[in-house]
Design a protein around this motif. Structure first.
Motif, PDB file in Angstrom:
ATOM      1  N   MET A 174       3.083  11.370   5.898  1.00  0.00           N
ATOM      2  CA  MET A 174       2.087  12.409   5.590  1.00  0.00           C
ATOM      3  C   MET A 174       2.258  12.787   4.135  1.00  0.00           C
ATOM      4  SD  MET A 174       3.182  14.827   8.791  1.00  0.00           S
ATOM      5  CE  MET A 174       4.876  14.468   8.439  1.00  0.00           C
ATOM      6  N   ASP A 175       1.170  12.778   3.362  1.00  0.00           N
ATOM      7  CA  ASP A 175       1.282  13.251   1.981  1.00  0.00           C
ATOM      8  C   ASP A 175      -0.057  13.795   1.514  1.00  0.00           C
ATOM      9  OD1 ASP A 175      -0.247  11.031   1.404  1.00  0.00           O
ATOM     10  OD2 ASP A 175       1.222  10.079   0.087  1.00  0.00           O
ATOM     11  N   GLY A 176      -0.240  13.940   0.195  1.00  0.00           N
ATOM     12  CA  GLY A 176      -1.516  14.367  -0.351  1.00  0.00           C
ATOM     13  C   GLY A 176      -2.528  13.249  -0.154  1.00  0.00           C
ATOM     14  N   GLY A 195       8.991  12.089  -1.174  1.00  0.00           N
ATOM     15  CA  GLY A 195       7.822  12.074  -2.056  1.00  0.00           C
ATOM     16  C   GLY A 195       7.620  10.681  -2.670  1.00  0.00           C
ATOM     17  N   ASP A 196       6.808  10.633  -3.715  1.00  0.00           N
ATOM     18  CA  ASP A 196       6.430   9.322  -4.239  1.00  0.00           C
ATOM     19  C   ASP A 196       7.570   8.550  -4.901  1.00  0.00           C
ATOM     20  OD1 ASP A 196       4.005   9.516  -3.149  1.00  0.00           O
ATOM     21  OD2 ASP A 196       2.920   9.981  -5.003  1.00  0.00           O
ATOM     22  N   ALA A 197       8.613   9.249  -5.355  1.00  0.00           N
ATOM     23  CA  ALA A 197       9.764   8.537  -5.932  1.00  0.00           C
ATOM     24  C   ALA A 197      10.308   7.537  -4.911  1.00  0.00           C
ATOM     25  CB  ALA A 197      10.851   9.519  -6.342  1.00  0.00           C
ATOM     26  N   GLU A 232       0.837  -1.203   0.000  1.00  0.00           N
ATOM     27  CA  GLU A 232       0.000   0.000   0.000  1.00  0.00           C
ATOM     28  C   GLU A 232       0.868   1.248   0.000  1.00  0.00           C
ATOM     29  OE1 GLU A 232      -3.424   0.522   2.576  1.00  0.00           O
ATOM     30  OE2 GLU A 232      -3.868  -1.609   2.247  1.00  0.00           O
ATOM     31  N   HIS A 233       0.318   2.318  -0.539  1.00  0.00           N
ATOM     32  CA  HIS A 233       1.061   3.565  -0.725  1.00  0.00           C
ATOM     33  C   HIS A 233       1.743   4.042   0.567  1.00  0.00           C
ATOM     34  CE1 HIS A 233       1.511   7.334  -3.163  1.00  0.00           C
ATOM     35  NE2 HIS A 233       1.676   7.850  -1.965  1.00  0.00           N
ATOM     36  N   HIS A 234       0.997   4.081   1.642  1.00  0.00           N
ATOM     37  CA  HIS A 234       1.603   4.574   2.887  1.00  0.00           C
ATOM     38  C   HIS A 234       2.494   3.535   3.562  1.00  0.00           C
ATOM     39  CE1 HIS A 234       0.339   8.770   3.588  1.00  0.00           C
ATOM     40  NE2 HIS A 234      -0.386   8.456   2.536  1.00  0.00           N
ATOM     41  N   SER A 283       4.477   1.810   1.735  1.00  0.00           N
ATOM     42  CA  SER A 283       5.721   2.067   0.993  1.00  0.00           C
ATOM     43  C   SER A 283       6.456   3.268   1.575  1.00  0.00           C
ATOM     44  CB  SER A 283       5.433   2.325  -0.490  1.00  0.00           C
ATOM     45  OG  SER A 283       4.784   1.224  -1.063  1.00  0.00           O
ATOM     46  N   HIS A 284       5.717   4.351   1.836  1.00  0.00           N
ATOM     47  CA  HIS A 284       6.353   5.518   2.459  1.00  0.00           C
ATOM     48  C   HIS A 284       6.971   5.127   3.810  1.00  0.00           C
ATOM     49  CE1 HIS A 284       5.510   8.666  -0.355  1.00  0.00           C
ATOM     50  NE2 HIS A 284       4.194   8.678  -0.192  1.00  0.00           N
ATOM     51  N   ALA A 285       6.189   4.401   4.603  1.00  0.00           N
ATOM     52  CA  ALA A 285       6.657   4.039   5.949  1.00  0.00           C
ATOM     53  C   ALA A 285       7.896   3.150   5.867  1.00  0.00           C
ATOM     54  CB  ALA A 285       5.537   3.329   6.717  1.00  0.00           C
TER      55      ALA A 285
HETATM   56 FE   LIG Z   1       2.657   9.699  -1.470  1.00  0.00          FE
END
Ligand SMILES: [Fe+2]
Length: 611
Positions: free
Chosen positions: A146-148, A329-331, A123-125, A127-129
């Motif tokens: 935290m993102d958009g 960011g998303d990269a 999941e997107h978050h 991946s960030h985490a």
């Molecule tokens: Fe993001």
């Protein structure tokens, strides 16, 4: 074992290759296609990663994709139904690409990367985490993203311990700190998803006079940092703009037209949303500290690029230490997705010593992109007919430092390209921070813009506290710190009354080119273990001048991605008024180049209008 991480189709597509748990390559697609923030499938970045490791796609064991397209699609459909029929136009605009590409990741990977093995989705978050925790120098830590927006989540928190990562809670769309900031980015006339930096840079010029409107009308900010947006004021869920007519009414008029003159209103709005954002970040951080009991914090997601907010968290000492993923960011989702497969899916051991090696963390200074050998560079210089000199490695730092001390502007192209939005001394344009003319000279003659933002300083790690009120590493320019009081210069009343850029052009310290109007600076600390060539250059400049600090701005002009190849560096050098270019061990002086080639390409410059 090889794991290829991919992020794509939203903003800043990227690829990352992990070999036995170690990141061996990572790059954003924009650097290869030359389309800023390119969001298409990162075919060229994938190709680079595989080439760097010397393997073919068939040798990749897993591909990890950084979000779950079906969940995201579900959010799109549900949001549409909620607002129907109002969002029809935006819905119809989004659909074709979803049906053609975005829902068919496995097929895209097979087609564009020639890979037919196993594809996993995080999941997107998550991946960030994962990008925040796994490369961090912590055995255990709290994690805040935290993102958009990702699929549904707009923020999440949890903790990492060894090879485990647990997310405890999420905040859901449309309630989003990132989207709130983007709404103000849009309203103040900047580009959403890239102009947020400008809003942050503009904030110190303004007064926080709209804070009450934001807190009373736009959002309900709770004690734990979570928030609810009053959707009457926003249009991003159903429309093609960020804000609604009610928003215009609340803040006294329509959004600023992009490129038109900035007024006090935009500065006050910027200051207000920045302060509210910092308050939300602080509340979230305190809540996360209470809930997890952890002493360290890892951050990622686009909002973690807000270095002023990050620094507040650090300064308030909510946590002992804070580590921020450089590609927040998303990269950076490509890194998180790949590491998540290695540690969580495959259950591999994680030891901090192994993650970091000789580096301060697992991102290895973020120097994860392509490099070019002296032979390759020479080949290029010869074919182009450039006039160059080969400088012995042990004389390079001294030679370049002397030119910098003479107020020359130097293009600095060394080693592997940086991964993430910042240039960190591999693809940088450098100058003397002591020079009162440097900031406007670099802006106008080299970057073709007139900016209200100062440049960032790079400083030797061990000397950072001599110049800034900071004494931790900040290798990725994700923290700001005040310039030390004894280096500051007080403003006269007349100077205080100046407006915008004028205000920035008044020298406020002994390093004016990197001092913002509020005396802050966005600091990069440099350690020799991470970038020897850059460290040696700053040290040589320090020996010469007593000031081991350089102005560091990204090697590109406005509107263009950072240069990747020697050819792009040379073109940028020739088309601007940069004085010197150093590529590998070769030094090029503008004054020695052919005149026909040096004539600044005016048609090219005209494309880049002023800020
Ligand atoms: Fe993001």
């Amino acid at each position: 074992m090889y794991i290829l991480g991919i992020s794509a189709y939203y903003h800043d597509s990227a690829a990352c290759l992990v070999r036995d748990g170690r990141i061996v390559a990572a790059a954003q697609e924009e650097r290869f296609t030359r389309r800023k923030h390119d969001q298409d499938f990162p075919a060229r970045a994938v190709e680079f990663c595989l080439r760097q490791a010397g393997i073919g796609a068939e040798e990749v064991d897993f591909v990890a994709f950084y979000d779950k397209p079906l969940l995201k699609f579900e959010r799109l459909l549900e949001t549409y139904i909620d607002y129907a029929p109002r969002g029809l136009r935006s819905f119809l605009k989004a659909m074709p690409l979803w049906l053609r590409e975005k829902l068919w990741i496995r097929e895209q990977v097979a087609e564009q990367a020639d890979y037919r093995g196993k594809v996993l989705f995080t999941e997107h978050h998550e991946s960030h985490a994962a990008s925040a925790f796994f490369p961090s120098p912590f055995e255990s830590a709290a994690v805040l993203t935290m993102d958009g927006v990702g699929e549904w989540a707009t923020s999440s928190y949890g903790y990492g311990r060894g090879n485990e990562l647990h997310l405890l809670k999420e905040l859901h769309f449309p309630h989003s700190l990132g989207l709130l900031y983007s709404a103000f980015t849009y309203y103040t006339g900047f580009r959403v998803n890239s102009g947020e930096y400008k809003v942050m840079g503009l904030a110190p010029y303004g007064e926080p006079r709209y804070i009450r409107q934001i807190l009373d009308e736009l959002i309900d900010l709770r004690e734990d940092g979570s928030l609810r947006l009053n959707m009457k004021y926003f249009n991003f869920a159903q429309g093609l703009t960020m804000t609604s007519a009610a928003f215009d009414e609340l803040f006294g008029g329509p959004p600023r037209r992009p490129e038109s003159r900035l007024s006090q209103r935009e500065m006050d709005l910027a200051r207000s949303v920045q302060e509210v954002t910092e308050e939300a970040m602080l509340r979230m951080a305190r809540h996360v500290r209470r809930e997890t009991g952890e002493r360290h914090l890892c951050l990622a997601g686009g909002v973690a690029l807000n270095c002023v907010g990050n620094s507040r968290i650090l300064r308030e000492r909510i946590f002992d230490e804070v580590w921020i993923q450089p590609a927040a960011g998303d990269a950076g989702g490509s890194v998180g997705a790949a590491l998540s497969v290695w540690y969580q899916y495959l259950g591999q051991e994680r030891s901090v010593a192994e993650v970091c090696g000789e580096h301060a963390d697992g991102m290895r200074g973020s120097y994860l992109g392509p490099a070019y050998t002296n032979e390759e560079i020479l080949d290029f210089l010869e074919t182009t007919g450039a006039k160059y000199r080969l400088i012995p490695r042990d004389e390079l730092a001294e030679t370049v430092a002397r030119r910098l001390a003479d107020e020359k502007v130097v293009g600095w192209f060394q080693g592997r390209m940086e991964f993430g939005p910042r240039a960190l001394g591999s693809r940088s344009i450098l100058g003397d921070p002591r020079s009162p003319r440097m900031q406007s000279q670099m802006n106008l003659k080299i970057k073709f813009r007139e900016s209200f933002r100062p440049f960032a300083p790079s400083v030797l790690r061990e000397r950072v506290a001599d110049f800034f009120e900071l004494n931790v590493v900040s290798p990725y320019m994700l923290l700001v710190a005040p310039v030390r009081e004894d280096l500051r210069r007080a403003m006269t009343q007349e100077e205080e009354n100046l407006f915008g850029v004028e205000k920035l052009n008044v020298a406020r310290s002994t390093i004016p080119a990197v001092t913002h109007v509020d005396y802050s600076a966005r600091v990069q600390t440099v350690r020799r273990e991470d970038n020897a060539a850059y460290y040696d250059l700053i040290a040589a400049f320090g020996r010469l001048t007593g000031c081991p600090v350089l102005v560091n701005t990204s090697f590109n002009v406005r509107g263009e991605p950072i240069v990747c190849t020697p050819e792009q560096a040379y073109t940028c050098f020739m088309r601007t008024e940069m004085d010197c270019l150093v590529i590998g061990d070769f030094l090029l002086e503008k004054s020695e180049q052919d005149e026909t080639a040096t004539a600044a390409d005016t048609a090219w410059q005209e494309e880049f209008q002023l800020d």
